[in-house]
Design an enzyme around this catalytic site. Structure first.
Site, PDB file in Angstrom:
ATOM      1  N   LYS A   1      21.330  94.093  63.819  1.00  0.00           N
ATOM      2  CA  LYS A   1      20.834  93.177  64.854  1.00  0.00           C
ATOM      3  C   LYS A   1      19.934  93.929  65.836  1.00  0.00           C
ATOM      4  O   LYS A   1      18.889  93.431  66.252  1.00  0.00           O
ATOM      5  CB  LYS A   1      22.019  92.525  65.593  1.00  0.00           C
ATOM      6  CG  LYS A   1      22.707  91.454  64.755  1.00  0.00           C
ATOM      7  CD  LYS A   1      24.060  91.045  65.289  1.00  0.00           C
ATOM      8  CE  LYS A   1      24.732  90.105  64.288  1.00  0.00           C
ATOM      9  NZ  LYS A   1      26.144  89.811  64.601  1.00  0.00           N
TER      10      LYS A   1
ATOM     11  N   GLN B   1      30.620  90.602  69.025  1.00  0.00           N
ATOM     12  CA  GLN B   1      30.782  90.756  67.579  1.00  0.00           C
ATOM     13  C   GLN B   1      32.228  90.437  67.186  1.00  0.00           C
ATOM     14  O   GLN B   1      33.170  91.008  67.734  1.00  0.00           O
ATOM     15  CB  GLN B   1      30.405  92.189  67.159  1.00  0.00           C
ATOM     16  CG  GLN B   1      30.432  92.430  65.668  1.00  0.00           C
ATOM     17  CD  GLN B   1      29.392  91.600  64.914  1.00  0.00           C
ATOM     18  OE1 GLN B   1      28.242  91.481  65.328  1.00  0.00           O
ATOM     19  NE2 GLN B   1      29.799  91.005  63.798  1.00  0.00           N
TER      20      GLN B   1
ATOM     21  N   ASP C   1      25.034  82.826  70.063  1.00  0.00           N
ATOM     22  CA  ASP C   1      25.782  82.633  68.813  1.00  0.00           C
ATOM     23  C   ASP C   1      26.163  81.161  68.617  1.00  0.00           C
ATOM     24  O   ASP C   1      26.550  80.757  67.523  1.00  0.00           O
ATOM     25  CB  ASP C   1      27.067  83.482  68.831  1.00  0.00           C
ATOM     26  CG  ASP C   1      26.998  84.643  67.855  1.00  0.00           C
ATOM     27  OD1 ASP C   1      26.097  84.620  66.980  1.00  0.00           O
ATOM     28  OD2 ASP C   1      27.832  85.557  67.955  1.00  0.00           O
TER      29      ASP C   1
END
Ligand code: NDP
Length: 347
Positions: free
Chosen positions: A107, A151, A174
């Site tokens: 990422k 994460q 997200d």
């Protein structure tokens, strides 16, 4: 960044489809397939498809993701020039899982490749939930941060719900905040962000001009991060959607009714030829390592769908790897850019 430019078929942008099954593409492109771009400046597009007499068209997520990243890079530099703002993504990683560390590294690299700033905090496995919440709170208030990503999975002593709920909805790139998911589920409401993997699945269908409206779709898997939002997205696009999960009776029969299959299960080669209606479009999200003595790593990655069988019967299919995977990161970059644009009122 929704697709708006339709590039007429040319030798570089279109391929003759010779699949023996009708492809669910728009009226102008039954035999020719074009890959759309959302950038008016894009003249030459990647050729991202192939088809032969006996096989499905391959939906090339890698090529589409590359194209999207190029579009994002242009937008990022325009924004920097016009308002002096560089979009920023903060990533919080807790613990030392190798797979999570790899995802975070990828990422970060992707951010760098398009000019997005990335900030990263790496906390030890035994950190407290409060420490994670403190970092989130700091990033929530930091004007240089437009997206916050925690994460997953978190260590088992942390409450994932508490942590995800703490991310400001305006920075929830997200798309996992319950308010964003709730808005996704409601008619007449729009989420600020859509979860990246299912968003990438729909973007692939759009870019390949595969129509969704009125089609029967089956989503296999109902997780919060892929299956459930994928089903909601398909429904928002006016598909008639069924969801298959581990308790579904006769999943094969239900799946065989689908014009569009999105599979997000995590079971290698579960979907066989007999599950697929001739001409169906298959988006395979699954990433499953299986033993492969011929590979130097000793394993290879396969999807949930038995690719070798599916290409004989489907009209289009995403490969694993190279299908949905690259799209997930591209959508994260897109969400971060759109967050920065929204926060700074930049069109
Ligand atoms: P989860 O384990 O969270 O969810 C799996 C879902 O599959 C569950 O809803 C489960 O049903 C269902 N399921 C399990 N077994 C069966 C079965 N035999 N028949 C029907 N349904 C079944 O997984 P994720 O959603 O997180 O991920 C799914 C796959 O996608 C994984 O391979 C993962 O690696 C991959 N993935 C890929 C990404 C990408 O970028 N390409 C991103 C995220 C995930 P139930 O709810 O009843 O338990």
């Amino acid at each position: 960044m929704s697709s708006s430019i339709f590039n007429p078929p040319s030798s570089t942008t279109a391929l003759l489809l010779r699949s023996r099954h009708p492809v669910l593409v728009g009226p102008t492109s039954l035999r020719f397939l074009t890959v759309r771009s959302s950038s008016p400046s894009s003249r030459v597009l990647s050729v991202a498809a192939s088809a032969t007499e006996e096989s499905a068209m391959v939906i090339d997520g890698k090529a589409v993701a590359k194209q999207i990243r190029e579009e994002i890079a242009v937008e990022v530099s325009k924004m920097k020039e016009a308002v002096g703002v560089i979009p920023g993504l903060a990533v919080i990683l807790v613990g030392d899982r190798k797979d999570s560390a790899t995802y975070v590294r990828n990422k970060k690299k992707a951010c760098e490749s398009v000019g997005i700033n990335s900030l990263e905090v790496n906390l030890p496995e035994d950190s407290t939930e409060e420490e994670v919440l403190n970092y989130i709170s700091g990033y929530n208030d930091d004007p240089a941060v437009h997206g916050i990503l925690v994460q997953l999975p978190l260590p088992s002593h942390m409450n994932e719900q508490n942590v995800l709920n703490a991310v400001r909805i305006e920075k929830d790139v997200d798309g996992f905040h319950p308010l964003n998911i709730g808005r996704l589920a409601m008619r007449g409401r729009d989420p600020l962000f859509v979860p990246c993997t299912p968003k990438g699945c729909i973007e692939l269908l759009h870019r390949y001009d595969i129509s969704i409206k009125g089609k029967r779709a089956v989503v296999i898997g109902r997780s919060n991060i892929v299956g459930m939002p994928a089903a909601l997205l398909l429904q928002r696009e006016d598909a008639t959607v069924s969801v298959v999960h581990s308790r579904t009776s006769n999943p094969e029969e239900i799946t065989r009714q689908a014009d569009i299959i999105i599979s997000a299960v995590g079971q290698p080669n579960m979907v066989r030829k007999s599950w697929i209606k001739p001409g169906a479009v298959i988006i395979d999200v699954g990433i499953n390592p299986v033993d492969d003595p011929s590979s130097s790593r000793g394993y290879k990655l396969v999807g949930d769908v038995c690719y070798e069988e599916a290409i004989q019967v489907a009209s289009a299919i995403t490969p694993v790897p190279g299908g949905v995977g690259p799209m997930t990161i591209a959508m994260l970059l897109q969400n971060t850019l759109s967050s920065a644009k929204r926060i700074h009122g930049f069109e």
